[in-house]
Design a protein around this motif. Sequence first.
Motif, PDB file in Angstrom:
ATOM      1  N   HIS A 127       0.814  -1.219   0.000  1.00  0.00           N
ATOM      2  CA  HIS A 127       0.000   0.000   0.000  1.00  0.00           C
ATOM      3  C   HIS A 127       0.852   1.276   0.000  1.00  0.00           C
ATOM      4  CE1 HIS A 127       0.900   0.221   4.281  1.00  0.00           C
ATOM      5  NE2 HIS A 127       0.443   1.446   4.258  1.00  0.00           N
ATOM      6  N   LEU A 128       2.153   1.158   0.287  1.00  0.00           N
ATOM      7  CA  LEU A 128       3.038   2.323   0.313  1.00  0.00           C
ATOM      8  C   LEU A 128       3.296   2.877  -1.089  1.00  0.00           C
ATOM      9  CD1 LEU A 128       5.706   1.050   2.876  1.00  0.00           C
ATOM     10  CD2 LEU A 128       3.822   2.650   3.312  1.00  0.00           C
ATOM     11  N   GLY A 129       3.196   2.013  -2.083  1.00  0.00           N
ATOM     12  CA  GLY A 129       3.427   2.433  -3.461  1.00  0.00           C
ATOM     13  C   GLY A 129       2.114   2.612  -4.197  1.00  0.00           C
ATOM     14  N   ASN A 130       2.197   3.214  -5.330  1.00  0.00           N
ATOM     15  CA  ASN A 130       1.015   3.405  -6.168  1.00  0.00           C
ATOM     16  C   ASN A 130       1.122   2.429  -7.342  1.00  0.00           C
ATOM     17  OD1 ASN A 130      -1.333   4.434  -7.197  1.00  0.00           O
ATOM     18  ND2 ASN A 130      -0.356   6.229  -8.134  1.00  0.00           N
ATOM     19  N   TYR A 185      10.715  -3.948  -2.296  1.00  0.00           N
ATOM     20  CA  TYR A 185      10.317  -4.816  -1.185  1.00  0.00           C
ATOM     21  C   TYR A 185      11.543  -5.308  -0.418  1.00  0.00           C
ATOM     22  CZ  TYR A 185       8.573  -9.041   1.157  1.00  0.00           C
ATOM     23  OH  TYR A 185       8.282 -10.010   2.079  1.00  0.00           O
ATOM     24  N   GLN A 186      12.583  -5.723  -1.134  1.00  0.00           N
ATOM     25  CA  GLN A 186      13.815  -6.180  -0.490  1.00  0.00           C
ATOM     26  C   GLN A 186      14.423  -5.059   0.363  1.00  0.00           C
ATOM     27  OE1 GLN A 186      13.491  -9.488  -0.706  1.00  0.00           O
ATOM     28  NE2 GLN A 186      15.655  -9.722  -1.156  1.00  0.00           N
ATOM     29  N   ARG A 187      14.466  -3.843  -0.176  1.00  0.00           N
ATOM     30  CA  ARG A 187      15.015  -2.701   0.581  1.00  0.00           C
ATOM     31  C   ARG A 187      14.147  -2.395   1.797  1.00  0.00           C
ATOM     32  NH1 ARG A 187      16.084  -0.796  -4.736  1.00  0.00           N
ATOM     33  NH2 ARG A 187      14.181   0.456  -4.695  1.00  0.00           N
ATOM     34  N   TRP A 188      12.831  -2.476   1.632  1.00  0.00           N
ATOM     35  CA  TRP A 188      11.911  -2.231   2.746  1.00  0.00           C
ATOM     36  C   TRP A 188      12.129  -3.247   3.861  1.00  0.00           C
ATOM     37  CZ3 TRP A 188       7.768  -5.352   4.461  1.00  0.00           C
ATOM     38  CH2 TRP A 188       6.943  -4.755   5.417  1.00  0.00           C
ATOM     39  N   LYS A 189      12.259  -4.538   3.484  1.00  0.00           N
ATOM     40  CA  LYS A 189      12.514  -5.575   4.496  1.00  0.00           C
ATOM     41  C   LYS A 189      13.807  -5.288   5.247  1.00  0.00           C
ATOM     42  CE  LYS A 189      12.679  -9.313   2.202  1.00  0.00           C
ATOM     43  NZ  LYS A 189      12.827 -10.699   1.780  1.00  0.00           N
ATOM     44  N   LEU A 241      13.207  -6.980   8.754  1.00  0.00           N
ATOM     45  CA  LEU A 241      12.219  -8.050   8.660  1.00  0.00           C
ATOM     46  C   LEU A 241      12.727  -9.146   7.736  1.00  0.00           C
ATOM     47  CD1 LEU A 241       9.010  -5.862   8.169  1.00  0.00           C
ATOM     48  CD2 LEU A 241       9.723  -7.042  10.260  1.00  0.00           C
ATOM     49  N   PHE A 242      12.097 -10.297   7.799  1.00  0.00           N
ATOM     50  CA  PHE A 242      12.376 -11.367   6.851  1.00  0.00           C
ATOM     51  C   PHE A 242      11.059 -12.057   6.540  1.00  0.00           C
ATOM     52  CE2 PHE A 242      12.992 -13.106  11.052  1.00  0.00           C
ATOM     53  CZ  PHE A 242      12.367 -14.342  11.018  1.00  0.00           C
ATOM     54  N   ASP A 243      11.018 -12.712   5.378  1.00  0.00           N
ATOM     55  CA  ASP A 243       9.803 -13.420   4.993  1.00  0.00           C
ATOM     56  C   ASP A 243      10.082 -14.919   4.934  1.00  0.00           C
ATOM     57  OD1 ASP A 243      11.105 -13.848   2.545  1.00  0.00           O
ATOM     58  OD2 ASP A 243      10.001 -12.283   1.512  1.00  0.00           O
ATOM     59  N   ASP A 244       9.104 -15.681   4.497  1.00  0.00           N
ATOM     60  CA  ASP A 244       9.236 -17.139   4.471  1.00  0.00           C
ATOM     61  C   ASP A 244      10.416 -17.595   3.606  1.00  0.00           C
ATOM     62  OD1 ASP A 244       7.071 -17.414   6.127  1.00  0.00           O
ATOM     63  OD2 ASP A 244       5.659 -17.885   4.529  1.00  0.00           O
ATOM     64  N   SER A 245      10.618 -16.945   2.479  1.00  0.00           N
ATOM     65  CA  SER A 245      11.726 -17.349   1.604  1.00  0.00           C
ATOM     66  C   SER A 245      13.070 -17.092   2.256  1.00  0.00           C
ATOM     67  CB  SER A 245      11.634 -16.619   0.262  1.00  0.00           C
ATOM     68  OG  SER A 245      10.454 -16.993  -0.408  1.00  0.00           O
ATOM     69  N   ASP A 246      13.186 -15.990   2.985  1.00  0.00           N
ATOM     70  CA  ASP A 246      14.427 -15.724   3.733  1.00  0.00           C
ATOM     71  C   ASP A 246      14.658 -16.816   4.772  1.00  0.00           C
ATOM     72  OD1 ASP A 246      14.864 -13.248   2.402  1.00  0.00           O
ATOM     73  OD2 ASP A 246      13.488 -12.264   3.792  1.00  0.00           O
TER      74      ASP A 246
END
Length: 144
Positions: A10-13, A75-79, A84-89
Amino acid sequence: FERFKSQFYHLGNYDLDPLLVWTAIRSFLIGSIEAFQSPGRILPREHFVGGRLGRNRCRIPSVHRNEVYDIFLRYQRWKESAKLFDDSDRVNILLDLLGSLNQRIQTKIYVDEVQDFTQIEILVFFMLAGPENLFLAGDPAQSV
């Protein structure tokens, strides 16, 4: 997906469906064997945009692939900035740990609904049991 959608997307358009972008990130840009074998474990842009994955495998229209890749990099820079990390990380960290063991756990692993896993998640099963002790079942006509 919910955190990706509610806290990042939602941060981007963006004009693209967030589920389409998330699926590309999870399935190809981070979650594929090609990404696992690439520097930084990220699929290079030219592989994703240049069509090396094939139209049948990656159904994201080629006109949208550059935009998807740009969103992925944001997204990578935001994480990273949010620590933060996601499932793939998490799966990549687990693969590093399993690779450092240099041994397999001798057990049989049975996996159903294998189409619901990314390639790197399936690699975890191979590293745990080896191909001779692994049974995979799924429906190739289904995918998440």
